[in-house]
Design a protein around this motif. Structure first.
Motif, short mmCIF file in Angstrom:
data_model
loop_
_atom_site.label_atom_id
_atom_site.label_comp_id
_atom_site.label_asym_id
_atom_site.label_seq_id
_atom_site.Cartn_x
_atom_site.Cartn_y
_atom_site.Cartn_z
N ARG A 4 -30.53 33.86 -4.40
CA ARG A 4 -29.90 35.02 -5.02
C ARG A 4 -28.38 34.94 -4.87
O ARG A 4 -27.85 34.28 -3.98
N GLU A 16 -29.32 38.55 -9.31
CA GLU A 16 -30.25 37.46 -9.59
C GLU A 16 -29.55 36.10 -9.43
O GLU A 16 -28.32 36.01 -9.47
N ARG A 28 -37.49 43.20 -13.54
CA ARG A 28 -36.55 42.22 -12.98
C ARG A 28 -35.67 41.69 -14.11
O ARG A 28 -36.16 41.34 -15.19
#
Length: 362
Positions: free
Chosen positions: A51, A111, A223
């Motif tokens: 991440r 992300e 997501r």
């Protein structure tokens, strides 16, 4: 955009590297069913070191971030987690920000691969304000834990996922908080120095992204990059409930958010698809969702997983006009639809007095 950084935790016995957006960390460590159960029991930890992490410092940081993103951040207390979105001028979701402040700086978990472009755009918007933006992904890593508690002073800073608790001045297009399947999924993302990643895990059991993604899909949790494409607005995936403050000041994309919320319905809606489990292979994200009776495509698959109790299950975006009772299939696999974003009911607003639904945490 995926990361090419390889985690040292991939050297653990049985580790199998994930592909796609989660490349660089483990998909599983040899027993994904057991790993899912350990996560549900609050015992395992997930390597999320791929991440991105962005640090925003300076005395004007919260006021400045408040003006740019979808969430109210002006009076955010230290070690209090919120979610915010960076939208395009047309209200499309561009970045999802997991936001927590430590009293001196605001930390954003994003992300994989999103840190550099997000930091560059934020930096371009600084103007004369007293803020500094840095992509610190090379120095800081993330671990996922099935814990619903905010970090305390002296502990590593953590972002606690508010999903699915409908925040004050927000709205939901899906079920009430206490009836939502995500209420049974405590989750937080802990920031640790990258050089101390292995030590931070210690002797705790590890679970891979197969396990964490299975529990995310079962919680109907959107997501970025999976449930979103270049057209996605927050309403379509029920992201208003945790990611958007409907009464704050102007920010980029606010006009679309307000217009759809007040006057219309989102053009697409998120659904859960329970897939026929007789086949060996799962349909891949991006596969067309077909209305069998009408013989036409009505949407596409966004995430597909094998859950240890639900079996093969997926999230998909379909046209709002798709009948709730329509017979659907994906790549020839029969799919039973479960409503996430209601196509008919107006959005419900938060009840500020409602306590967040949490099960006991580790």
């Amino acid at each position: 955009m995926s990361s090419t950084r390889r985690s040292p935790l991939l050297d653990r016995p049985g580790a199998v590297e994930a592909e796609g957006a989660d490349a660089g960390v483990a998909w599983h460590y040899g027993d994904p069913v057991r790993e899912q159960r350990l996560l549900e029991q609050g015992l395992a930890v997930v390597d999320l070191s791929h991440r991105s992490v962005v640090r925003v410092s300076g005395p004007d940081r919260l006021r400045w971030l408040d003006s740019l993103t979808s969430q109210r951040l002006l009076d955010l207390p230290p070690r209090t987690s919120v979610e915010s979105l960076l939208l395009s001028p047309e209200g499309r979701v561009e970045h999802a920000l997991h936001v927590v402040d430590d009293g001196e700086a605001t930390w954003l978990v994003l992300e994989p691969g999103e840190g550099a472009p997000a930091a560059a755009w934020l930096d371009s918007m600084r103007f004369m304000l007293r803020v500094e933006v840095a992509d610190v992904t090379d120095v800081w890593a993330v671990l996922g834990e099935p814990v619903g508690r905010e970090s305390l002073p002296g502990e590593p800073l953590a972002w606690v996922d508010p999903w699915p608790r409908t925040a004050p001045a927000s709205a939901r297009y899906g079920p009430a908080d206490e009836e939502h399947p995500g209420a049974e999924r405590p989750w937080r993302e802990v920031l640790v120095p990258r050089a101390e990643l292995v030590a931070a895990v210690g002797d705790r059991p590890l679970a891979g992204t197969w396990a964490s993604e299975a529990l995310r899909v079962a919680a109907w949790r959107p997501r970025l990059g999976a449930e979103t494409d270049e057209r996605t607005i927050p309403h379509e995936v029920d992201w208003l409930r945790t990611g958007v403050h409907l009464s704050k000041g102007c920010y980029r994309g606010q006009e679309t958010v307000a217009k759809v919320h007040n006057l219309g319905r989102p053009p697409r809606r998120l659904v859960v698809l329970h897939l026929d489990g007789s086949g060996a292979a799962l349909p891949a994200p991006g596969a067309e969702v077909l209305d069998v009776d009408r013989g036409r495509a009505v949407g596409h698959l966004t995430s597909s997983v094998r859950h240890h109790e639900l079996g093969p299950v997926a999230l998909a975006l379909v046209k709002r006009s798709t009948p709730v009772g329509a017979r659907l299939s994906v790549d020839g696999v029969a799919a039973a639809q479960e409503v996430v974003v209601d196509p008919d009911t107006a959005p419900a607003h938060a009840r500020p007095q409602l306590a967040p639904p949490r099960r006991p945490t580790a």
